[in-house]
Design a protein around this motif. Structure first.
Motif, PDB file in Angstrom:
ATOM      1  N   ALA A 141      53.503  43.882  38.535  1.00 20.26           N
ATOM      2  CA  ALA A 141      52.226  44.434  38.946  1.00 20.26           C
ATOM      3  C   ALA A 141      51.242  44.269  37.854  1.00 20.26           C
ATOM      4  N   TYR A 142      51.504  44.426  36.553  1.00 17.14           N
ATOM      5  CA  TYR A 142      50.618  44.243  35.602  1.00 17.14           C
ATOM      6  C   TYR A 142      50.041  42.664  35.585  1.00 17.14           C
ATOM      7  N   GLY A 143      50.773  41.662  35.667  1.00 20.21           N
ATOM      8  CA  GLY A 143      50.563  40.170  35.634  1.00 20.21           C
ATOM      9  C   GLY A 143      49.595  40.090  37.043  1.00 20.21           C
ATOM     10  N   VAL A 144      49.735  40.705  38.025  1.00 17.18           N
ATOM     11  CA  VAL A 144      49.088  40.349  39.294  1.00 17.18           C
ATOM     12  C   VAL A 144      47.611  41.084  39.038  1.00 17.18           C
ATOM     13  N   VAL A 145      47.682  42.154  38.705  1.00 14.37           N
ATOM     14  CA  VAL A 145      46.414  42.980  38.415  1.00 14.37           C
ATOM     15  C   VAL A 145      45.635  42.325  37.346  1.00 14.37           C
ATOM     16  N   TYR A 146      46.229  41.860  36.283  1.00 15.90           N
ATOM     17  CA  TYR A 146      45.353  41.296  35.271  1.00 15.90           C
ATOM     18  C   TYR A 146      44.904  40.105  35.861  1.00 15.90           C
ATOM     19  N   MET A 147      45.598  38.972  36.491  1.00 20.69           N
ATOM     20  CA  MET A 147      45.113  37.784  36.877  1.00 20.69           C
ATOM     21  C   MET A 147      44.204  37.956  37.680  1.00 20.69           C
ATOM     22  N   ARG A 148      44.175  38.848  38.707  1.00 23.92           N
ATOM     23  CA  ARG A 148      43.260  39.209  39.855  1.00 23.92           C
ATOM     24  C   ARG A 148      41.925  39.455  39.241  1.00 23.92           C
ATOM     25  N   ARG A 149      41.964  40.265  38.071  1.00 19.80           N
ATOM     26  CA  ARG A 149      40.785  40.844  37.469  1.00 19.80           C
ATOM     27  C   ARG A 149      40.145  39.706  36.677  1.00 19.80           C
ATOM     28  N   VAL A 150      40.879  38.799  36.182  1.00 24.34           N
ATOM     29  CA  VAL A 150      40.354  37.629  35.586  1.00 24.34           C
ATOM     30  C   VAL A 150      39.628  36.761  36.296  1.00 24.34           C
ATOM     31  N   MET A 151      40.390  36.643  37.480  1.00 28.54           N
ATOM     32  CA  MET A 151      39.637  35.535  38.325  1.00 28.54           C
ATOM     33  C   MET A 151      38.528  36.058  39.214  1.00 28.54           C
ATOM     34  N   ARG A 152      38.663  37.331  39.429  1.00 27.33           N
ATOM     35  CA  ARG A 152      37.214  37.954  40.030  1.00 27.33           C
ATOM     36  C   ARG A 152      35.897  37.965  38.958  1.00 27.33           C
ATOM     37  N   GLU A 153      36.362  37.977  37.723  1.00 28.63           N
ATOM     38  CA  GLU A 153      35.286  37.896  36.803  1.00 28.63           C
ATOM     39  C   GLU A 153      34.910  36.403  36.641  1.00 28.63           C
ATOM     40  N   GLU A 154      35.653  35.449  36.746  1.00 31.58           N
ATOM     41  CA  GLU A 154      35.132  34.173  36.749  1.00 31.58           C
ATOM     42  C   GLU A 154      34.612  33.767  37.944  1.00 31.58           C
ATOM     43  N   ALA A 155      34.644  34.456  39.080  1.00 40.34           N
ATOM     44  CA  ALA A 155      34.119  34.166  40.288  1.00 40.34           C
ATOM     45  C   ALA A 155      32.820  35.000  40.250  1.00 40.34           C
ATOM     46  N   GLY A 156      32.625  35.713  39.611  1.00 37.78           N
ATOM     47  CA  GLY A 156      31.277  36.381  39.406  1.00 37.78           C
ATOM     48  C   GLY A 156      31.364  37.774  40.283  1.00 37.78           C
ATOM     49  N   VAL A 157      32.598  38.057  40.788  1.00 35.18           N
ATOM     50  CA  VAL A 157      32.587  39.180  41.653  1.00 35.18           C
ATOM     51  C   VAL A 157      33.074  40.573  40.995  1.00 35.18           C
ATOM     52  N   PRO A 158      32.282  41.519  41.195  1.00 38.39           N
ATOM     53  CA  PRO A 158      32.374  42.872  40.536  1.00 38.39           C
ATOM     54  C   PRO A 158      33.701  43.241  40.526  1.00 38.39           C
ATOM     55  N   VAL A 159      34.395  43.702  39.310  1.00 33.65           N
ATOM     56  CA  VAL A 159      35.792  44.297  39.297  1.00 33.65           C
ATOM     57  C   VAL A 159      35.838  45.741  39.525  1.00 33.65           C
TER      58      VAL A 159
END
Length: 300
Positions: free
Chosen positions: A282-300
């Motif tokens: 769960a930690y890995g999924v949430v962390y990577m999802r947050r990183v990928m959204r930041e890279e895409a410029g999507v508000p986290v």
């Protein structure tokens, strides 16, 4: 030979053939142990290899209702936070220093990785010697400087044992992350720094607005790797304190060992392992999802 190569490249099953060894390796080392742990967690097996009976969710309910799992989870979280923070800080500072021009830089760069190369037993033995209450160099310096009036039992005190083990573990792992961050710093284009210098930016301003943003993705990966590795650390804690004193260094990894090989409740150990796996997943999924959204410029 050329015709054979072209035919293989056009074959739709050739790609599957190439990745087959990796799939077999993953099945043997990841999927099978995970499936066996799931099977064990729903049984009442005591010793490894002995038969057991299906007990449903009894192991999970007993673990989640007990205090030791939640206490060890808290110790694991605090242990991970301490390790990630200090490893990242020391690695970043060391990498920034090693990225500067100074005499002997190449020697330091080559040897800074040395603590990471030591076997765990060597690091633990050195840590015990350095922190020993009677013969340790740390207590000698503290007594000589007047900072304390009696020797400190770093590994025997419930209040400071976790911090002492953290110090030894950080000492071992921060050089590895130093090398990673140093490599990232050297990929920053020189033109960016020269432009910042021409704009009159000082060292700290250039560090904040040029260097750190340029290596931001690497730092995020370092945080993820450091946190996952810290949670799974067993050898350093076991060799230094064996989970004591009074369970103050009993992380989930130590608790799993206690349950499986000290209390001989291998099914409960399997259940704790799966709960730990789900928390990390769960930690890995949430962390990577947050990183990928930041890279895409999507508000986290």
């Amino acid at each position: 030979m050329r015709n054979l190569t072209e035919r293989l490249q056009r074959d739709p099953y050739f790609g599957y053939l190439l990745i087959m060894p990796l799939l077999v390796w993953a099945l043997l080392t990841l999927v099978y142990p995970l499936a066996d742990a799931i099977r064990l967690s729903f049984q009442n097996v005591g010793y490894v290899g002995t038969p057991g009976q299906y007990v449903g969710f009894d192991n999970y309910s007993r673990i989640l209702a007990g205090r030791e799992f939640w206490f060890s989870l808290g110790v694991s979280v605090w242990w991970t936070v301490l390790n990630v923070v200090f490893q990242l800080m020391l690695a970043l500072v060391s990498a920034l220093v090693l990225n500067q021009e100074f005499r002997g830089r190449e020697v330091v760069r080559n040897w800074i990785i040395l603590p990471w190369l030591f076997p765990s037993i060597v690091l633990a033995t050195m840590g015990k010697w350095i922190l020993d209450p009677t013969l340790g160099v740390v207590n000698y310096l503290l007594l000589a400087s007047g900072a304390v009036d009696k020797p400190v039992s770093f590994l025997g005190s419930p209040q400071i044992a976790l911090y002492a083990v953290t110090a030894v573990n950080v000492w071992r792992w921060f050089p590895f992350f130093t090398v990673i961050i140093l490599a990232a710093l050297q990929t920053i284009p020189r033109e960016l720094r020269e432009a910042a210098d021409m704009d009159g930016a000082g060292y700290l301003t250039r560090l904040w607005y040029v260097d750190l943003p340029s290596i931001g993705q690497v730092l995020k990966v370092v945080v993820l790797i450091a946190s996952l590795w810290a949670v799974n650390i067993f050898d350093a804690i076991w060799l230094l304190t064996r989970g004591g004193p009074v369970y103050r260094t009993t992380t989930l990894s130590i608790l799993i060992y206690f349950k499986g090989f000290q209390e001989y409740r291998i099914s409960q150990a399997a259940a704790i392992s799966l709960l730990m796996f789900l928390v990390l997943l769960a930690y890995g999924v949430v962390y990577m999802r947050r990183v990928m959204r930041e890279e895409a410029g999507v508000p986290v």
